[in-house]
Write an enzyme that holds these catalytic residues in place. Structure first.
Site, PDB file in Angstrom:
ATOM      1  N   HIS A   1      94.914 -28.144 112.141  1.00 50.53           N
ATOM      2  CA  HIS A   1      94.296 -26.812 112.081  1.00 50.53           C
ATOM      3  C   HIS A   1      93.633 -26.614 110.733  1.00 50.53           C
ATOM      4  O   HIS A   1      94.322 -26.607 109.702  1.00 50.53           O
ATOM      5  CB  HIS A   1      95.360 -25.725 112.297  1.00 50.53           C
ATOM      6  CG  HIS A   1      95.888 -25.681 113.696  1.00 50.53           C
ATOM      7  ND1 HIS A   1      97.092 -25.111 114.037  1.00 50.53           N
ATOM      8  CD2 HIS A   1      95.326 -26.132 114.859  1.00 50.53           C
ATOM      9  CE1 HIS A   1      97.267 -25.215 115.348  1.00 50.53           C
ATOM     10  NE2 HIS A   1      96.221 -25.833 115.867  1.00 50.53           N
TER      11      HIS A   1
ATOM     12  N   THR B   1      99.711 -19.194 115.037  1.00 50.20           N
ATOM     13  CA  THR B   1     100.704 -19.758 115.962  1.00 50.20           C
ATOM     14  C   THR B   1     102.097 -19.786 115.340  1.00 50.20           C
ATOM     15  O   THR B   1     103.025 -20.339 115.926  1.00 50.20           O
ATOM     16  CB  THR B   1     100.314 -21.183 116.405  1.00 50.20           C
ATOM     17  OG1 THR B   1     100.364 -22.051 115.265  1.00 50.20           O
ATOM     18  CG2 THR B   1      98.929 -21.209 117.030  1.00 50.20           C
ATOM     19  N   THR B   2     102.218 -19.210 114.152  1.00 45.39           N
ATOM     20  CA  THR B   2     103.523 -19.072 113.495  1.00 45.39           C
ATOM     21  C   THR B   2     103.671 -17.613 113.073  1.00 45.39           C
ATOM     22  O   THR B   2     102.672 -16.904 112.907  1.00 45.39           O
ATOM     23  CB  THR B   2     103.620 -19.960 112.239  1.00 45.39           C
ATOM     24  OG1 THR B   2     102.564 -19.619 111.339  1.00 45.39           O
ATOM     25  CG2 THR B   2     103.539 -21.431 112.598  1.00 45.39           C
TER      26      THR B   2
ATOM     27  N   HIS C   1     107.797 -26.202 107.466  1.00 48.09           N
ATOM     28  CA  HIS C   1     107.358 -26.032 108.856  1.00 48.09           C
ATOM     29  C   HIS C   1     106.252 -27.013 109.220  1.00 48.09           C
ATOM     30  O   HIS C   1     106.056 -27.347 110.376  1.00 48.09           O
ATOM     31  CB  HIS C   1     106.834 -24.611 109.095  1.00 48.09           C
ATOM     32  CG  HIS C   1     107.870 -23.556 108.903  1.00 48.09           C
ATOM     33  ND1 HIS C   1     108.959 -23.432 109.714  1.00 48.09           N
ATOM     34  CD2 HIS C   1     107.978 -22.567 107.982  1.00 48.09           C
ATOM     35  CE1 HIS C   1     109.713 -22.414 109.316  1.00 48.09           C
ATOM     36  NE2 HIS C   1     109.133 -21.874 108.268  1.00 48.09           N
TER      37      HIS C   1
ATOM     38  N   HIS D   1     100.363 -30.332 113.413  1.00 49.65           N
ATOM     39  CA  HIS D   1     101.402 -30.056 114.404  1.00 49.65           C
ATOM     40  C   HIS D   1     101.599 -31.301 115.264  1.00 49.65           C
ATOM     41  O   HIS D   1     100.628 -31.934 115.699  1.00 49.65           O
ATOM     42  CB  HIS D   1     100.985 -28.909 115.336  1.00 49.65           C
ATOM     43  CG  HIS D   1     100.807 -27.599 114.639  1.00 49.65           C
ATOM     44  ND1 HIS D   1     101.826 -26.693 114.461  1.00 49.65           N
ATOM     45  CD2 HIS D   1      99.712 -27.040 114.055  1.00 49.65           C
ATOM     46  CE1 HIS D   1     101.375 -25.624 113.819  1.00 49.65           C
ATOM     47  NE2 HIS D   1     100.090 -25.814 113.554  1.00 49.65           N
TER      48      HIS D   1
ATOM     49  N   HIS E   1      96.575 -28.158 108.186  1.00 48.89           N
ATOM     50  CA  HIS E   1      97.964 -28.585 108.393  1.00 48.89           C
ATOM     51  C   HIS E   1      98.103 -29.194 109.789  1.00 48.89           C
ATOM     52  O   HIS E   1      97.191 -29.082 110.611  1.00 48.89           O
ATOM     53  CB  HIS E   1      98.908 -27.385 108.211  1.00 48.89           C
ATOM     54  CG  HIS E   1      98.633 -26.296 109.175  1.00 48.89           C
ATOM     55  ND1 HIS E   1      97.814 -25.236 108.884  1.00 48.89           N
ATOM     56  CD2 HIS E   1      99.012 -26.117 110.475  1.00 48.89           C
ATOM     57  CE1 HIS E   1      97.723 -24.456 109.949  1.00 48.89           C
ATOM     58  NE2 HIS E   1      98.435 -24.963 110.921  1.00 48.89           N
TER      59      HIS E   1
HETATM   60 ZN    ZN Z   1      98.714 -24.463 112.858  1.00 50.31          ZN
END
Ligand code: ZN
Length: 258
Positions: free
Chosen positions: A140, A208-209, A96, A123, A121
């Site tokens: 993040h 957010t996941t 992801h 995005h 991580h």
């Molecule tokens: Zn994130």
């Protein structure tokens, strides 16, 4: 079979059509929640996440749009107290995102509590937006209160510009496929990811996941950092569009440090 039995059979068949044949109400697009693997596109896109992860349909979800004319300046918001140590490089593609697994010992001190930096991580595009606009990338930094498990996440936007020296320390070796891993004894320090000004927006939100747990205090830095067009493109080629659309504020106030 007499008439009553036939009637009963028809009744059950009809119920079956409408709901009784679903698997525990978890069924969607022919999948049960055991088979559901959330994604950013297709049948398991963000607008379906709340089917199997109820919190994703909550009232305090992230990310959100930051409308700068609606934020609430707050002189009581203190400077971010970060103590990041030199650590070896540990990078994982978890399918992801690209996640940097951070060694223990680095902290974000918040309200007298040392939250531990667990990982950071990426995005592409950014998840938070400012005045409705995405940045090309957002990192993040995830910190956790060891006592409560609550999280404090610092979000930093990237804009296109000069090469980012921190990313350059491992971007030749980014794991491009799910479950690939890269590690190195070379030491890096997450302080080098920070912009020169740590002014921020803060609000209460969620992961957010999935499972979208509403346990996150967000700190979104106002000043973006830079990465080169090729660095951003390289990350996007691996991550594609791994951002969740912005969620309703539902009356939440975004406070702004001044
Ligand atoms: Zn994130």
């Amino acid at each position: 079979m007499n008439k009553i039995h036939i009637l009963t059979l028809i009744l059950f068949s009809t119920m079956c059509l409408f709901n009784a044949c679903k698997n525990d109400d978890d069924d969607m697009a022919g999948l049960s929640c055991e088979e559901y693997h959330w994604e950013y596109t297709g049948e398991e896109a963000p607008d379906t996440w709340n089917t199997c992860f109820l919190d994703c349909g909550g009232q305090d979800q992230s990310p959100v749009n930051i409308n700068v004319s609606d934020t609430s300046p707050d002189a009581g918001l203190t400077t971010l107290e970060l103590d990041y140590k030199d650590v070896p490089i540990e990078v994982l593609n978890n399918g992801h995102t690209i996640e940097f697994e951070h060694e223990a010992g680095s902290t974000f001190r918040l309200n007298g509590v040392d939250y531990n930096l667990l990982q950071f991580h990426f995005h592409t595009l950014s998840e938070h937006t400012v005045n409705g606009n995405h940045f090309p990338m957002e990192v993040h930094l995830v910190h956790q209160d060891p006592a409560t498990g609550n999280l404090a996440v610092i979000g930093i936007f990237f804009e296109e510009g000069n090469e980012n020296a921190f990313l350059a320390s491992f971007d030749d070796d980014l794991p491009t496929a799910a479950d690939e891993h890269y590690s190195s004894e070379d030491l890096v320090n997450a302080t080098d990811l920070l912009p020169s000004d740590l002014g921020y927006y803060t609000y209460d939100g969620s992961l957010t996941t999935p499972p979208c747990s509403e346990v996150v205090t967000w700190f979104v830095l106002k000043m973006p950092i830079e990465a080169s067009a090729s660095q951003i493109q390289q990350m996007h080629d691996i991550l594609h569009d791994n951002y969740r659309p912005v969620q309703d504020l539902n009356g939440r106030v975004i406070r702004e440090s001044i």
